[in-house]
Design an enzyme around this catalytic site. Sequence first.
Site, short mmCIF file in Angstrom:
data_model
loop_
_atom_site.label_atom_id
_atom_site.label_comp_id
_atom_site.label_asym_id
_atom_site.label_seq_id
_atom_site.Cartn_x
_atom_site.Cartn_y
_atom_site.Cartn_z
N TYR A 137 0.83 -1.20 0.00
CA TYR A 137 0.00 0.00 0.00
C TYR A 137 0.87 1.25 0.00
O TYR A 137 0.62 2.20 -0.76
CB TYR A 137 -0.91 -0.03 1.22
CG TYR A 137 -1.92 1.09 1.28
CD1 TYR A 137 -3.13 0.99 0.59
CD2 TYR A 137 -1.69 2.25 2.03
CE1 TYR A 137 -4.07 2.00 0.65
CE2 TYR A 137 -2.62 3.27 2.09
CZ TYR A 137 -3.81 3.14 1.40
OH TYR A 137 -4.74 4.15 1.45
N LYS A 156 0.96 4.28 -2.87
CA LYS A 156 0.55 5.65 -2.56
C LYS A 156 1.68 6.65 -2.76
O LYS A 156 1.44 7.81 -3.13
CB LYS A 156 0.01 5.72 -1.12
CG LYS A 156 -1.30 4.98 -0.94
CD LYS A 156 -2.38 5.52 -1.85
CE LYS A 156 -3.72 4.83 -1.65
NZ LYS A 156 -4.80 5.38 -2.49
#
Length: 284
Positions: A168, A172
Amino acid sequence: MDSNWGTSDMTHNPPSERKLSGKVAIITGGARGIGAATARVFFENGAYVIIADILDDLGTKLAESIGGLYTHCNVSIEGDVERAVEIALDWKGRLDIMFNNAGISGPDGSITNLKMENLNALLAINLNGVVHGIKHAARAMIEGQNPGTIICSSSSAAIMGGLASHAYTLSKEAILGLARSSACELGVYGIRVNCVSPHGVPSEMLMSAYRRFLVRPDLQTEDVGKIVGERGSLLRGRGGTVEDVAQAVLFLASDDAGFVTGHNLVLDGGYTSGNNQMSFIYKG
């Protein structure tokens, strides 16, 4: 389809205060959470909203409630995103705002055990989905000679390590670089590209993670807000909400941010900017 626009109540903001009057917006991952909150705020500010998501029931009901449209859209499939843009052009003849919000949490665990197929599945949505959104929104805006705005969802995990899984976090942080490079290219057309980076906002994704790791399946958004407010914010007792993020996206989408591009608007109560554990030095 314009006839549906007047069927829903727009009493929250009088016409003179609507920041997006007549603007056409697409929100990916717009059926719930931050996306849904943003859809409502956009609607209240006079925008025509297209909800692009894979949650058909939720997305359809929300779109109907705000006089908008819903389209099934898996952002990892470029054709789905391109179709969402085509729907905007067919409906209103233009696209003014693209909010690339769709994303998943992906695999947790040690980097030593990370399965590449799981990483690639996350990147297909979190990163490739944003590429698809910027690509096709920019095409429509350039061809229509319409200097619109593109907003991408990043995260505080892109700024400070240890706030999310490796996969993740990777996705991002990559979004930040992509938004900056896109802003460099598209600025000549008057197209602005920015990011929002929420922290500790109790969306469905974060709620699921907290329930799993704390082994508290009954945990509510208020509980997470309290935890974040006490441990993850310089504003003691104040955690973030999906509405906070929606208002930030509204700002970036509006003319109020007309000179803002290549920017990452961080919504973290100051958490990634400072450490208040030594606040005793300010006493006396």
